[in-house]
Design an enzyme around this catalytic site. Structure first.
Site, PDB file in Angstrom:
ATOM      1  CD  GLU A 109      -7.619   2.857  -0.103  1.00  0.00           C
ATOM      2  OE1 GLU A 109      -6.524   2.364   0.222  1.00  0.00           O
ATOM      3  OE2 GLU A 109      -8.044   2.812  -1.278  1.00  0.00           O
ATOM      4  CB  SER A 131      -0.916   0.032   1.225  1.00  0.00           C
ATOM      5  OG  SER A 131      -1.654   1.236   1.222  1.00  0.00           O
ATOM      6  CG  HIS A 174      -4.898  -1.020   3.885  1.00  0.00           C
ATOM      7  ND1 HIS A 174      -5.159  -0.463   2.650  1.00  0.00           N
ATOM      8  CD2 HIS A 174      -4.031  -0.167   4.488  1.00  0.00           C
ATOM      9  CE1 HIS A 174      -4.482   0.660   2.517  1.00  0.00           C
ATOM     10  NE2 HIS A 174      -3.789   0.865   3.617  1.00  0.00           N
ATOM     11  CG  ASN A 175      -7.395  -1.746  -0.435  1.00  0.00           C
ATOM     12  OD1 ASN A 175      -6.380  -1.501   0.214  1.00  0.00           O
ATOM     13  ND2 ASN A 175      -7.361  -1.887  -1.743  1.00  0.00           N
ATOM     14  CE  LYS A 209      -3.101  -2.482  -0.191  1.00  0.00           C
ATOM     15  NZ  LYS A 209      -3.951  -2.290  -1.309  1.00  0.00           N
TER      16      LYS A 209
HETATM   17  C1  6PG Z   1      -3.277   1.258  -1.640  1.00  0.00           C
HETATM   18  C2  6PG Z   1      -4.609   1.317  -2.333  1.00  0.00           C
HETATM   19  C3  6PG Z   1      -4.627   0.638  -3.642  1.00  0.00           C
HETATM   20  C4  6PG Z   1      -6.004   0.626  -4.313  1.00  0.00           C
HETATM   21  C5  6PG Z   1      -6.510   1.958  -4.707  1.00  0.00           C
HETATM   22  C6  6PG Z   1      -7.747   1.943  -5.588  1.00  0.00           C
HETATM   23  O1  6PG Z   1      -3.286   0.773  -0.532  1.00  0.00           O
HETATM   24  O2  6PG Z   1      -2.263   1.702  -2.185  1.00  0.00           O
HETATM   25  O3  6PG Z   1      -5.561   0.692  -1.517  1.00  0.00           O
HETATM   26  O4  6PG Z   1      -4.201  -0.688  -3.440  1.00  0.00           O
HETATM   27  O5  6PG Z   1      -5.902  -0.148  -5.431  1.00  0.00           O
HETATM   28  O6  6PG Z   1      -6.758   2.733  -3.594  1.00  0.00           O
HETATM   29  O7  6PG Z   1      -8.805   1.240  -5.051  1.00  0.00           O
HETATM   30  P1  6PG Z   1     -10.259   1.421  -5.684  1.00  0.00           P
HETATM   31  O8  6PG Z   1     -10.077   1.537  -7.160  1.00  0.00           O
HETATM   32  O9  6PG Z   1     -11.036   0.205  -5.334  1.00  0.00           O
HETATM   33  O10 6PG Z   1     -10.799   2.667  -5.087  1.00  0.00           O
END
Ligand code: 6PG
Length: 469
Positions: free
Chosen positions: A191, A130, A187-188, A184
């Site tokens: 996010e 990430s 984590h997302n 991960k």
């Molecule tokens: C990271 C992000 C990355 C992710 C983008 C786009 O940790 O660097 O999580 O891995 O791919 O943020 O995610 P979306 O296209 O689903 O918004």
């Protein structure tokens, strides 16, 4: 003997190129591979010295250029491409070689791939990476899981390239099988939740508080200097200051209000449902991206229904409340994600250490935040903590900020400003902290129409009532 390189990487898009240059900056030699000749040449040019960084379009040349056991990382789009690259490489590899999938692969795919490669004596692990392109270049947070033996070989390289928080590398072995990809994924999901909440606070400040982009920049910038210090708050401040190249306005006002997604947030939400763990702020963040995609329908509906004109509010008081509510809702989002990880760890045998996970999220990754230092301490103090809300150190943080969330959610509801993330965070809090919920009625209804039985407060056992008699 021809020169061999310490580390191999397949997929020389921006992330791959940046990661390999980061490896080289940290004293390791690296070799890249991509079918696209332009990307191969771009890496060689940028690397500057082919003794340190080299690349080829040929898989055979690539594999032959790596020192054994070969350490090969894949940074290619999740899905079929990962399988195709693995199938292409496997016949060229030897027992003991290591393949690391650094993409956002679905965790069950990682389990399948690991089992298949194990039969061939190849170590495989999924490692979430990430931090976006900049993180890959300057120090990402890396979340590896899978073959522990394989991990030992790449550990020195990963620890060197990872982001550092007070000198500690933001990488650690997380657990067996797909633990790395799973962590991960969550984590997302977190996010997604944090981004949704930030956008709601923007909506309030802009449409209720009448803040200009300059004032929005100032608010987020000052919040970033306090307890809300985080990557997402920092970039939000910067976004409001960005001028548009194509018009005289600010860029934020020219961007279409439709957010796309690649699926990791949705997977988090779907898997939480499978596990039976509530993550409502993440669920609604996914739904909001889906609602945002219905732009044309939304425009038609907007013309059909009147929405209240937001009542005037005191700007300064609103800004303060927004800071408190955002902090409160950030805590709820991390609490939900950590809860999911705790449960998944038991369900899938990941043996996750939540304190270590929070620790490697303190720098480098998209959800890095000052709060993660507190979350780390909470899970270090009690590794079995079922939910962050039960951590003694979080009680006062939540008590101090929850009322602002209540006020803003009720303001949003009265004034037609959608606050789904914030209201779900609040509802999550109110429900999780209620010793008595009205779900006794649901049990009664289930028993009434389906004889599903119920339990009682006053005695053990399962009961059924003939309700209609
Ligand atoms: C990271 C992000 C990355 C992710 C983008 C786009 O940790 O660097 O999580 O891995 O791919 O943020 O995610 P979306 O296209 O689903 O918004």
């Amino acid at each position: 003997m021809a020169k061999t390189y310490d580390f191999g990487l397949v997929g020389l898009g921006v992330m791959g190129r940046n990661f390999i240059l980061n490896v080289a900056d940290n004293g390791f030699t690296a070799f890249g591979n991509d079918l696209d000749e332009e990307k191969v040449n771009a890496l060689i040019d940028e690397g500057g010295d082919t003794d340190k960084v080299n690349a080829s379009t040929e898989a055979e040349t690539f594999v032959a250029s790596l020192s054994k056991p070969r350490k090969i990382m894949l940074l290619v789009p999740a899905g079929k491409i990962v399988d195709a690259v693995i199938d292409n490489l496997t016949p060229l590899l030897d027992k003991g070689d290591i393949i690391i999938d650094g993409g956002n692969s679905f965790f069950t795919d990682t389990d399948r791939r690991e089992a298949k490669l194990k039969e061939k004596g190849i170590h495989f692990f999924g490692a979430g990476v990430s931090g976006g392109a900049k993180g890959a270049r300057k120090g990402p947070s890396i979340m590896p899981g899978g073959s522990k033996e394989g991990y030992k070989e790449v550990k020195p390289i990963f620890e060197a390239v990872a982001a550092k928080y007070e000198g500690e590398p933001c990488v650690t072995y997380l657990g067996p099988k797909s633990a790395g990809n799973y962590v991960k994924m969550v984590h997302n999901g977190i996010e997604y939740g944090l981004m949704q909440l930030t956008s709601e606070i923007y909506d309030l400040l802009k449409n209720a508080g009448g803040l200009s982009n300059k004032e929005l920049h100032q608010s987020f910038d000052s919040w970033n200097k306090g307890r809300l210090h985080s990557f997402l708050v920092e970039i939000t401040a910067e976004i409001f200051a960005q001028k548009d190249d194509l018009t005289d306005g600010d860029l934020i006002d020219m961007i279409l209000d439709k957010a796309k997604q690649k699926g990791t947030g949705k997977w988090t939400s779907q898997n939480a449902m499978d596990l039976g763990i509530p993550v409502p702020t993440i669920d609604i963040a996914v739904s909001m991206r889906e609602i945002s995609a219905l732009k044309e329908e939304r425009m038609k509906a907007d013309a059909l229904y009147e929405r209240p004109k937001p009542e005037e509010v005191m700007k300064r008081a609103l800004i303060e409340k927004c800071e408190q509510a955002l902090y409160f809702a950030f805590i709820m989002t991390y609490a939900q994600g950590m809860h999911q990880l705790a449960d998944a760890s038991k369900e899938y045998g990941y043996e996750l250490d939540l304190g270590e996970i929070a620790k490697i999220w303190r720098a480098g990754c998209i959800i890095r935040a000052a709060l993660l230092a507190d979350i780390t301490k909470a899970f270090k103090a009690d590794a079995e903590l079922p939910n962050l809300l039960l951590a003694p150190s979080f009680v006062s943080k939540v008590k101090e900020t929850v009322n602002a969330a209540r006020e803003l959610v009720s303001y949003g509801a009265t004034n037609g400003i959608p606050m789904p993330g914030l209201s779900n965070a609040l509802t999550y809090f109110d429900a999780y902290t209620s010793s008595r919920l009205p779900l006794n009625l649901i049990q009664a209804q289930r028993d009434y129409f389906g004889s599903h039985t119920y339990e009682r407060l006053d005695r053990e056992g399962t009961f059924h009532t003939e309700w209609e008699e």
